[in-house]
Design a protein around this motif. Structure first.
Motif, mmCIF file in Angstrom:
data_model
loop_
_atom_site.group_PDB
_atom_site.id
_atom_site.type_symbol
_atom_site.label_atom_id
_atom_site.label_comp_id
_atom_site.label_asym_id
_atom_site.label_seq_id
_atom_site.Cartn_x
_atom_site.Cartn_y
_atom_site.Cartn_z
ATOM 1 N N PRO A 140 -9.288 -38.957 15.473
ATOM 2 C CA PRO A 140 -9.657 -37.561 15.224
ATOM 3 C C PRO A 140 -10.838 -37.209 16.119
ATOM 4 C CG PRO A 140 -9.440 -38.786 13.163
ATOM 5 C CD PRO A 140 -9.455 -39.796 14.270
ATOM 6 N N ALA A 168 -7.796 -32.477 10.478
ATOM 7 C CA ALA A 168 -8.321 -33.238 11.614
ATOM 8 C C ALA A 168 -7.727 -32.713 12.917
ATOM 9 C CB ALA A 168 -8.004 -34.723 11.456
ATOM 10 N N TYR A 170 -6.551 -33.749 16.746
ATOM 11 C CA TYR A 170 -6.166 -34.949 17.482
ATOM 12 C C TYR A 170 -6.000 -34.746 18.980
ATOM 13 C CZ TYR A 170 -5.781 -37.361 13.089
ATOM 14 O OH TYR A 170 -6.099 -37.940 11.886
#
Length: 459
Positions: A140, A168, A170
């Motif tokens: 993350p 999150a 990415y």
């Protein structure tokens, strides 16, 4: 259409779909294309911390590696940005050609997980990043981007959100695109057509005989993009215009054989066999258009600058929004392209240096430079596109089309191997004149089987 085993009493959201994918390996291969295996021993541990690792006290590495397939012939401009980054930070970035496609990069990255040398920054498309998440092979980015002083609020929200899962982040958007309608203005003028893209595909069917009669020396007026790479992606435009899709909007209800879908794909077949004004690109429709071999095609915005360079001195290139259909005129355009992320199994110092590079690579100034060199869209809201549009006004069309895009069909981006199945079915229709209804019914059966055997039990 008869009742489908994929119908749900409650719609499954995009976020909900991603959530179910983490339940087990059976749904791990959720992607549009075949490629490296993504199964892991269980749910990704990346879900445990949505911000990512703690970078307190970490000093960035002085040398990192960036794996790319150079989307949009971007190697030169990327090298220029890398050189500026070293001047500004002292950090060296080694640019590695990890293949010619996103799939090539994915396979190389997969191999490296088994014991090879990992990159510090890796490129992946918006339909590939979730594979890496499921492998627990990327981190993350919230914490590391904060540590690197990257202002994430400045990214275009829609593009930035494509790489989010359970709060999150990415990846960061980099080479992002939509398809555009490309046309040869010289041919348009010879045919007496207005200087614009057709508003609908029916209008283009009316224009096609005029282009044929103009004797422009082309084999076809129009080329459908190469099937292996583009059938599932670009044909969503025509399917949506007819009020259908590979699957229902935000759903796994497979609709490729609905009456509306059959009408849409019958239009495609008729353009080849009945009207005889369209062909199918063997490799690149935009390359053929730039060479003057055809009058029009659909292609990525990332091809824009290359097309213009090839056509320079021969004819002026025109671009426009994707045409609508008899049911829906807007939004009928999908997005695509790639972002950049950071592997998990590398030193924290490398991760921090990688984040600093990602921020620099996609900062307002460099996203404009990248767009000018490739045709991809600036990913920052604060990017000053004045000089960009002054130099190449056509890029403005791509930016404006961002406002009328639509999320891709679940059947294409979340069913493993579905994209190839779509391409094979469309090939039957446009290269062998197969019956559209029966071909799409067979495709529906294939897609439902993929859903039932690999996805359904995890919802």
């Amino acid at each position: 259409m008869t009742s489908s085993p994929t119908r749900h009493s409650r719609p499954v959201s995009r976020r909900g779909l991603l959530g179910m994918a983490a339940l087990g390996a059976g749904a791990v291969a959720l992607s549009a294309c075949a490629g490296p295996a993504t199964a892991s021993s269980g749910a990704s541990s990346a879900t445990a911390n949505t911000d990512g690792p703690d970078f307190s006290g970490v000093t960035p590495a002085t040398t990192i590696t960036f794996w790319s397939n150079h989307p949009g012939n971007s190697e030169d401009v990327t090298k220029q940005i890398i050189a500026k980054f070293k001047d500004a930070t002292g950090i060296t970035v080694n640019l590695v050609t990890a293949g010619s496609t996103y799939e090539d990069v994915a396979q190389k990255f997969q191999t490296a997980q088994a014991g090879g040398t990992l990159p510090d920054v890796v490129v992946f498309s918006d339909v590939w990043w979730f594979r890496y998440f499921m492998q627990d092979s990327i981190i993350p980015l919230t914490s590391v981007l904060k540590a690197a002083d990257v202002d994430t609020s400045d990214y275009r929200e829609g593009l930035f959100a494509d790489y989010q899962y359970k709060g999150a982040q990415y990846a960061v958007p980099w080479a992002r695109s939509t398809p555009l309608f490309y046309y040869n203005k010289k041919h348009w003028s010879a045919a007496g057509l207005p200087d614009r893209a057709p508003a609908t595909w029916d209008e283009f069917a009316e224009w096609a005989p005029k282009l044929q009669a103009a004797n422009n020396g082309t084999q076809y007026v129009y080329e459908h993009p190469a099937l292996a790479d583009y059938a599932g992606w670009t044909l969503q435009n025509i399917l949506w215009g007819y009020g259908s899709g590979w699957s229902a909007k935000d759903s796994f209800d497979i609709t490729c054989d609905s009456d509306a879908s059959v009408k849409a794909l019958q239009y495609v077949q008729d353009s080849v066999y009945k009207g005889k004004w369209a062909g199918v690109a063997s490799t690149s429709g935009t390359d053929d258009m730039a060479a003057g071999a055809i009058s029009a095609t659909l292609g990525s915005t990332g091809s824009l600058v290359g097309v213009q360079k090839t056509a320079a001195g021969k004819f002026e290139v025109g671009v426009g929004f994707l045409p609508g259909g008899p049911v829906t005129k807007s939004p009928v355009c999908p997005t695509g392209g790639s972002g950049v992320g950071i592997p998990k199994k590398i030193p924290a110092a490398n991760q921090l240096a990688a984040a600093k590079f990602i921020g620099f690579l996609t900062n307002p100034e460099n996203t404009v430079a990248f767009s000018a060199a490739t045709g991809y869209m600036p990913v920052r809201k604060s990017a000053d596109v004045t000089s960009l549009l002054a130099k190449n006004p056509l890029i403005g069309t791509a930016i404006k089309q961002l406002e009328v895009t639509r999320t891709q069909d679940y059947a294409r981006v979340f069913l493993p191997g579905a994209d190839q199945e779509m391409a094979k079915s469309v090939a039957q229709i446009v290269t062998k004149e197969a019956d559209v209804k029966s071909t799409m019914t067979a495709l529906r059966s294939t897609l439902e089987n993929i859903f039932n055997t690999q996805v359904k039990s995890h919802i």
